[in-house]
Write a protein that holds these residues in place. Structure first.
Motif, PDB file in Angstrom:
ATOM      1  N   UNK A  59       0.916  -1.219   0.143  1.00 26.35           N
ATOM      2  CA  UNK A  59       0.098  -0.011  -0.053  1.00 26.35           C
ATOM      3  C   UNK A  59       0.780   0.977  -0.129  1.00 26.35           C
ATOM      4  N   UNK A  60       0.388   2.444  -0.755  1.00 21.77           N
ATOM      5  CA  UNK A  60       0.935   3.581  -0.731  1.00 21.77           C
ATOM      6  C   UNK A  60       0.346   4.569   0.153  1.00 21.77           C
ATOM      7  N   UNK A  61       0.722   5.078   0.965  1.00 23.22           N
ATOM      8  CA  UNK A  61      -0.016   6.005   1.941  1.00 23.22           C
ATOM      9  C   UNK A  61       0.641   7.542   1.693  1.00 23.22           C
ATOM     10  N   UNK A  62      -0.373   8.246   1.512  1.00 24.58           N
ATOM     11  CA  UNK A  62      -0.334   9.545   0.954  1.00 24.58           C
ATOM     12  C   UNK A  62      -1.214  10.574   1.519  1.00 24.58           C
ATOM     13  N   UNK A  63      -0.818  11.853   1.633  1.00 25.79           N
ATOM     14  CA  UNK A  63      -1.582  12.812   2.399  1.00 25.79           C
ATOM     15  C   UNK A  63      -2.481  13.431   1.375  1.00 25.79           C
ATOM     16  N   UNK A  64      -3.762  14.052   1.884  1.00 24.70           N
ATOM     17  CA  UNK A  64      -4.730  14.479   0.788  1.00 24.70           C
ATOM     18  C   UNK A  64      -4.258  15.651   0.025  1.00 24.70           C
ATOM     19  N   UNK A  65      -3.540  16.546   0.410  1.00 21.05           N
ATOM     20  CA  UNK A  65      -2.915  17.747  -0.203  1.00 21.05           C
ATOM     21  C   UNK A  65      -2.192  17.198  -1.345  1.00 21.05           C
ATOM     22  N   UNK A  66      -1.256  16.192  -1.148  1.00 21.07           N
ATOM     23  CA  UNK A  66      -0.257  15.656  -1.887  1.00 21.07           C
ATOM     24  C   UNK A  66      -1.038  15.057  -3.290  1.00 21.07           C
ATOM     25  N   UNK A  89     -10.401   6.997  -7.866  1.00 26.00           N
ATOM     26  CA  UNK A  89     -11.461   6.360  -7.349  1.00 26.00           C
ATOM     27  C   UNK A  89     -12.374   5.767  -8.425  1.00 26.00           C
ATOM     28  N   UNK A  90     -12.423   6.145  -9.562  1.00 25.59           N
ATOM     29  CA  UNK A  90     -13.352   5.518 -10.865  1.00 25.59           C
ATOM     30  C   UNK A  90     -12.478   4.296 -11.294  1.00 25.59           C
ATOM     31  N   UNK A  91     -11.265   4.091 -11.526  1.00 26.18           N
ATOM     32  CA  UNK A  91     -10.583   3.311 -12.066  1.00 26.18           C
ATOM     33  C   UNK A  91      -9.497   2.527 -11.685  1.00 26.18           C
ATOM     34  N   UNK A  92      -9.335   2.420 -10.277  1.00 26.88           N
ATOM     35  CA  UNK A  92      -8.476   1.574  -9.729  1.00 26.88           C
ATOM     36  C   UNK A  92      -8.370   0.041  -9.943  1.00 26.88           C
ATOM     37  N   UNK A 152      -2.632  12.763  -8.184  1.00 29.25           N
ATOM     38  CA  UNK A 152      -2.312  11.315  -8.061  1.00 29.25           C
ATOM     39  C   UNK A 152      -3.436  10.375  -8.859  1.00 29.25           C
ATOM     40  N   UNK A 153      -2.697   9.382  -9.508  1.00 26.88           N
ATOM     41  CA  UNK A 153      -3.625   8.497 -10.303  1.00 26.88           C
ATOM     42  C   UNK A 153      -3.361   6.918  -9.547  1.00 26.88           C
ATOM     43  N   UNK A 154      -4.242   6.115 -10.010  1.00 27.59           N
ATOM     44  CA  UNK A 154      -4.013   4.459  -9.340  1.00 27.59           C
ATOM     45  C   UNK A 154      -2.673   4.108  -9.745  1.00 27.59           C
ATOM     46  N   UNK A 169     -11.957  14.574   4.252  1.00 30.88           N
ATOM     47  CA  UNK A 169     -12.383  13.769   3.002  1.00 30.88           C
ATOM     48  C   UNK A 169     -12.913  14.608   2.023  1.00 30.88           C
ATOM     49  N   UNK A 170     -12.180  15.945   1.712  1.00 31.32           N
ATOM     50  CA  UNK A 170     -12.637  16.816   0.650  1.00 31.32           C
ATOM     51  C   UNK A 170     -11.707  16.362  -0.539  1.00 31.32           C
ATOM     52  N   UNK A 171     -12.082  15.404  -1.157  1.00 31.03           N
ATOM     53  CA  UNK A 171     -11.671  14.840  -2.455  1.00 31.03           C
ATOM     54  C   UNK A 171     -12.391  14.889  -3.426  1.00 31.03           C
ATOM     55  N   UNK A 172     -12.085  14.863  -4.836  1.00 30.74           N
ATOM     56  CA  UNK A 172     -12.808  14.765  -6.028  1.00 30.74           C
ATOM     57  C   UNK A 172     -12.917  13.204  -6.386  1.00 30.74           C
TER      58      UNK A 172
END
Length: 255
Positions: A78-85, A131-134, A91-93, A122-125
Protein backbone atom coordinates in the motif's frame (compact mmCIF):
# COMPACT_ATOMS: atom_id res chain seq x y z
CA UNK A 1 26.00 5.35 -13.86
CA UNK A 2 24.47 3.75 -10.79
CA UNK A 3 27.02 2.86 -8.16
CA UNK A 4 26.23 -0.11 -5.91
CA UNK A 5 25.29 0.28 -2.26
CA UNK A 6 27.98 1.26 0.22
CA UNK A 7 30.00 -1.79 1.19
CA UNK A 8 29.98 -3.40 -2.28
CA UNK A 9 33.53 -3.50 -3.64
CA UNK A 10 33.00 -3.19 -7.39
CA UNK A 11 31.74 0.00 -9.04
CA UNK A 12 29.84 -0.93 -12.19
CA UNK A 13 29.33 1.70 -14.88
CA UNK A 14 25.93 0.57 -16.12
CA UNK A 15 22.24 1.01 -15.45
CA UNK A 16 20.85 -1.43 -12.93
CA UNK A 17 18.03 -3.71 -13.99
CA UNK A 18 14.68 -3.45 -12.24
CA UNK A 19 15.33 -6.84 -10.64
CA UNK A 20 18.58 -5.55 -9.15
CA UNK A 21 16.87 -2.43 -7.86
CA UNK A 22 14.12 -4.57 -6.33
CA UNK A 23 16.73 -6.69 -4.55
CA UNK A 24 18.53 -3.60 -3.27
CA UNK A 25 15.29 -2.14 -1.89
CA UNK A 26 13.68 -5.37 -0.68
CA UNK A 27 11.65 -5.12 2.52
CA UNK A 28 13.08 -6.96 5.55
CA UNK A 29 12.11 -10.60 5.78
CA UNK A 30 9.11 -10.91 8.13
CA UNK A 31 9.63 -12.63 11.45
CA UNK A 32 7.77 -15.89 12.11
CA UNK A 33 4.19 -15.47 13.25
CA UNK A 34 2.31 -12.24 12.71
CA UNK A 35 4.45 -10.08 10.36
CA UNK A 36 5.42 -6.69 11.76
CA UNK A 37 4.50 -3.79 9.48
CA UNK A 38 7.46 -1.91 8.00
CA UNK A 39 6.88 1.70 6.99
CA UNK A 40 9.30 3.32 4.56
CA UNK A 41 9.14 6.80 3.10
CA UNK A 42 10.36 7.86 -0.32
CA UNK A 43 11.16 11.54 -0.76
CA UNK A 44 13.32 13.80 -2.91
CA UNK A 45 15.14 16.93 -1.74
CA UNK A 46 17.17 19.62 -3.47
CA UNK A 47 20.62 20.54 -2.16
CA UNK A 48 19.10 23.48 -0.30
CA UNK A 49 16.42 21.36 1.37
CA UNK A 50 13.39 21.90 -0.88
CA UNK A 51 10.99 18.98 -1.24
CA UNK A 52 9.31 20.51 -4.27
CA UNK A 53 9.48 23.38 -6.74
CA UNK A 54 6.34 25.39 -7.42
CA UNK A 55 4.28 22.81 -5.54
CA UNK A 56 5.53 19.68 -7.32
CA UNK A 57 8.43 17.27 -6.82
CA UNK A 58 8.92 16.47 -10.53
CA UNK A 59 11.19 19.48 -11.32
CA UNK A 60 13.85 18.23 -8.86
CA UNK A 61 13.54 14.57 -9.84
CA UNK A 62 15.26 12.52 -12.57
CA UNK A 63 14.65 9.47 -14.74
CA UNK A 64 16.56 7.24 -12.31
CA UNK A 65 14.67 8.70 -9.37
CA UNK A 66 11.44 7.76 -11.13
CA UNK A 67 12.72 4.20 -11.80
CA UNK A 68 13.37 3.83 -8.08
CA UNK A 69 10.00 5.44 -7.34
CA UNK A 70 8.30 2.82 -9.52
CA UNK A 71 10.34 -0.01 -7.97
CA UNK A 72 9.41 1.03 -4.43
CA UNK A 73 5.74 1.10 -5.42
CA UNK A 74 6.04 -2.33 -7.00
CA UNK A 75 7.42 -3.75 -3.74
CA UNK A 76 4.74 -2.22 -1.50
CA UNK A 77 1.37 -3.52 -0.39
CA UNK A 78 0.00 0.00 0.00
CA UNK A 79 1.10 3.57 -0.74
CA UNK A 80 0.13 6.03 2.01
CA UNK A 81 -0.19 9.65 0.95
CA UNK A 82 -1.63 12.88 2.32
CA UNK A 83 -4.72 14.41 0.74
CA UNK A 84 -2.94 17.65 -0.17
CA UNK A 85 -0.26 15.71 -2.05
CA UNK A 86 -3.00 13.82 -3.91
CA UNK A 87 -4.43 17.16 -5.01
CA UNK A 88 -1.13 18.87 -5.87
CA UNK A 89 0.58 15.96 -7.61
CA UNK A 90 -2.50 14.75 -9.51
CA UNK A 91 -2.33 11.24 -8.07
CA UNK A 92 -3.58 8.38 -10.18
CA UNK A 93 -4.05 4.67 -9.36
CA UNK A 94 -0.91 2.54 -9.31
CA UNK A 95 -0.38 0.81 -12.64
CA UNK A 96 0.50 -2.81 -13.34
CA UNK A 97 4.20 -3.37 -13.96
CA UNK A 98 4.68 -6.54 -15.97
CA UNK A 99 8.28 -6.82 -14.74
CA UNK A 100 7.04 -7.25 -11.16
CA UNK A 101 3.86 -9.24 -11.77
CA UNK A 102 5.37 -12.65 -10.99
CA UNK A 103 7.10 -11.47 -7.82
CA UNK A 104 3.95 -9.81 -6.53
CA UNK A 105 1.89 -12.93 -7.19
CA UNK A 106 4.49 -15.12 -5.47
CA UNK A 107 4.45 -12.81 -2.45
CA UNK A 108 0.65 -13.01 -2.23
CA UNK A 109 0.24 -9.34 -3.18
CA UNK A 110 -2.46 -7.76 -5.32
CA UNK A 111 -1.38 -6.84 -8.88
CA UNK A 112 -0.75 -3.25 -7.75
CA UNK A 113 -0.47 -1.55 -4.36
CA UNK A 114 -3.54 0.16 -3.00
CA UNK A 115 -3.39 3.93 -2.55
CA UNK A 116 -4.32 4.97 1.01
CA UNK A 117 -5.19 8.67 1.42
CA UNK A 118 -4.83 10.27 4.85
CA UNK A 119 -7.51 12.92 5.30
CA UNK A 120 -9.56 14.47 8.08
CA UNK A 121 -12.03 16.34 5.86
CA UNK A 122 -12.44 13.83 3.00
CA UNK A 123 -12.59 16.85 0.70
CA UNK A 124 -11.56 14.89 -2.37
CA UNK A 125 -12.70 14.79 -5.98
CA UNK A 126 -14.36 11.38 -6.21
CA UNK A 127 -14.65 11.65 -10.01
CA UNK A 128 -10.88 11.27 -10.42
CA UNK A 129 -9.39 8.00 -11.77
CA UNK A 130 -8.04 7.28 -8.29
CA UNK A 131 -11.64 6.44 -7.40
CA UNK A 132 -13.27 5.59 -10.72
CA UNK A 133 -10.71 3.18 -12.20
CA UNK A 134 -8.29 1.67 -9.66
CA UNK A 135 -7.40 -2.01 -10.01
CA UNK A 136 -7.74 -2.34 -6.23
CA UNK A 137 -10.03 -0.11 -4.15
CA UNK A 138 -8.54 3.14 -2.93
CA UNK A 139 -8.39 3.35 0.86
CA UNK A 140 -9.23 6.45 2.89
CA UNK A 141 -7.74 6.76 6.36
CA UNK A 142 -9.67 9.18 8.53
CA UNK A 143 -10.90 9.80 12.06
CA UNK A 144 -14.01 8.55 13.81
CA UNK A 145 -15.44 12.08 13.84
CA UNK A 146 -15.23 12.56 10.06
CA UNK A 147 -18.34 13.99 8.41
CA UNK A 148 -20.83 11.17 7.70
CA UNK A 149 -21.88 12.68 4.36
CA UNK A 150 -18.27 12.70 3.14
CA UNK A 151 -17.78 9.12 4.27
CA UNK A 152 -20.92 8.14 2.39
CA UNK A 153 -19.71 9.95 -0.73
CA UNK A 154 -16.36 8.15 -0.55
CA UNK A 155 -18.02 4.76 -0.18
CA UNK A 156 -20.39 5.47 -3.08
CA UNK A 157 -17.28 6.20 -5.17
CA UNK A 158 -15.96 2.74 -4.33
CA UNK A 159 -13.36 3.74 -1.73
CA UNK A 160 -12.86 1.76 1.46
CA UNK A 161 -12.97 4.06 4.48
CA UNK A 162 -10.74 2.99 7.39
CA UNK A 163 -11.05 4.61 10.82
CA UNK A 164 -7.62 5.35 12.28
CA UNK A 165 -8.26 7.98 14.94
CA UNK A 166 -10.73 8.99 17.65
CA UNK A 167 -11.27 12.57 16.52
CA UNK A 168 -11.29 14.25 13.11
CA UNK A 169 -7.72 13.36 12.23
CA UNK A 170 -5.64 10.23 11.79
CA UNK A 171 -3.35 8.88 14.51
CA UNK A 172 -0.23 7.56 12.74
CA UNK A 173 0.29 4.49 14.95
CA UNK A 174 -3.35 3.50 14.53
CA UNK A 175 -3.09 3.99 10.77
CA UNK A 176 -0.12 1.61 10.57
CA UNK A 177 -1.92 -0.99 12.66
CA UNK A 178 -5.17 -0.60 10.71
CA UNK A 179 -3.35 -1.20 7.43
CA UNK A 180 -1.57 -4.21 8.92
CA UNK A 181 -4.97 -5.53 10.01
CA UNK A 182 -5.99 -5.45 6.33
CA UNK A 183 -2.92 -7.53 5.46
CA UNK A 184 -0.77 -4.59 4.35
CA UNK A 185 2.59 -4.92 6.11
CA UNK A 186 4.90 -3.54 3.41
CA UNK A 187 4.01 0.13 3.71
CA UNK A 188 5.30 3.00 1.60
CA UNK A 189 4.57 6.69 2.11
CA UNK A 190 5.31 9.36 -0.47
CA UNK A 191 4.43 12.26 1.82
CA UNK A 192 3.74 15.04 1.61
CA UNK A 193 5.87 16.89 4.14
CA UNK A 194 3.12 17.37 6.73
CA UNK A 195 2.22 13.67 6.74
CA UNK A 196 5.86 12.63 6.92
CA UNK A 197 6.39 14.99 9.84
CA UNK A 198 3.47 13.38 11.67
CA UNK A 199 4.85 9.89 11.05
CA UNK A 200 8.28 10.93 12.33
CA UNK A 201 6.84 12.56 15.44
CA UNK A 202 4.81 9.42 16.18
CA UNK A 203 7.97 7.29 15.81
CA UNK A 204 6.37 4.88 13.34
CA UNK A 205 8.78 5.47 10.44
CA UNK A 206 11.20 2.56 9.95
CA UNK A 207 13.05 3.67 6.82
CA UNK A 208 13.67 6.73 4.68
CA UNK A 209 14.60 6.41 1.01
CA UNK A 210 15.94 9.86 0.18
CA UNK A 211 16.97 11.15 -3.23
CA UNK A 212 19.33 14.11 -2.94
CA UNK A 213 18.92 16.10 -6.12
CA UNK A 214 21.90 18.19 -7.37
CA UNK A 215 19.66 21.23 -7.71
CA UNK A 216 19.17 24.54 -5.92
CA UNK A 217 15.75 26.18 -5.76
CA UNK A 218 15.91 28.95 -3.12
CA UNK A 219 12.43 30.26 -2.32
CA UNK A 220 10.31 29.06 0.57
CA UNK A 221 9.45 25.50 -0.49
CA UNK A 222 8.74 22.99 2.26
CA UNK A 223 11.35 20.55 3.50
CA UNK A 224 10.61 16.83 3.15
CA UNK A 225 9.07 16.80 6.65
CA UNK A 226 7.04 19.54 8.32
CA UNK A 227 5.13 20.19 11.49
CA UNK A 228 6.42 20.58 15.05
CA UNK A 229 9.96 19.45 15.78
CA UNK A 230 10.63 16.32 17.82
CA UNK A 231 12.07 16.67 21.32
CA UNK A 232 15.18 14.66 20.44
CA UNK A 233 16.37 14.08 16.84
CA UNK A 234 15.70 10.52 15.68
CA UNK A 235 18.89 8.77 14.58
CA UNK A 236 18.78 6.64 11.43
CA UNK A 237 21.64 4.53 10.04
CA UNK A 238 22.78 4.56 6.41
CA UNK A 239 21.87 1.20 4.85
CA UNK A 240 22.92 1.87 1.25
CA UNK A 241 23.94 4.68 -1.08
CA UNK A 242 23.87 4.84 -4.88
CA UNK A 243 24.74 7.60 -7.34
CA UNK A 244 23.86 8.54 -10.90
CA UNK A 245 24.41 11.84 -12.70
CA UNK A 246 25.06 13.62 -9.42
CA UNK A 247 21.87 12.34 -7.78
CA UNK A 248 22.41 10.41 -4.55
CA UNK A 249 19.95 7.66 -3.60
CA UNK A 250 20.22 6.78 0.07
CA UNK A 251 18.43 4.30 2.30
CA UNK A 252 18.35 5.09 6.00
CA UNK A 253 16.87 2.71 8.58
CA UNK A 254 15.91 3.26 12.19
CA UNK A 255 19.04 2.64 14.26
Amino acid sequence: MVRPPVGVDAVVDREWSLAELAAAYAYPEPAPGAPRPWLRANMVSSLDGAAQHEGRSQPISSATDMRIFGTLRALADVVVVGAETVRQEGYRPARVRDEFAGARAAAGQTPVPAIAIVTASLELDFTLPLFTSPLVPTLILTGAAAAPDRIAAAERAGAQVVTAGEGMGVEPARAVQALAGLGHTRLLTEGGPRLLGQLIAAEVLDELCLTLSPTLTAGNAQRIAGGPSVAVPHRFALASLMEQDGFLFGRYCRS
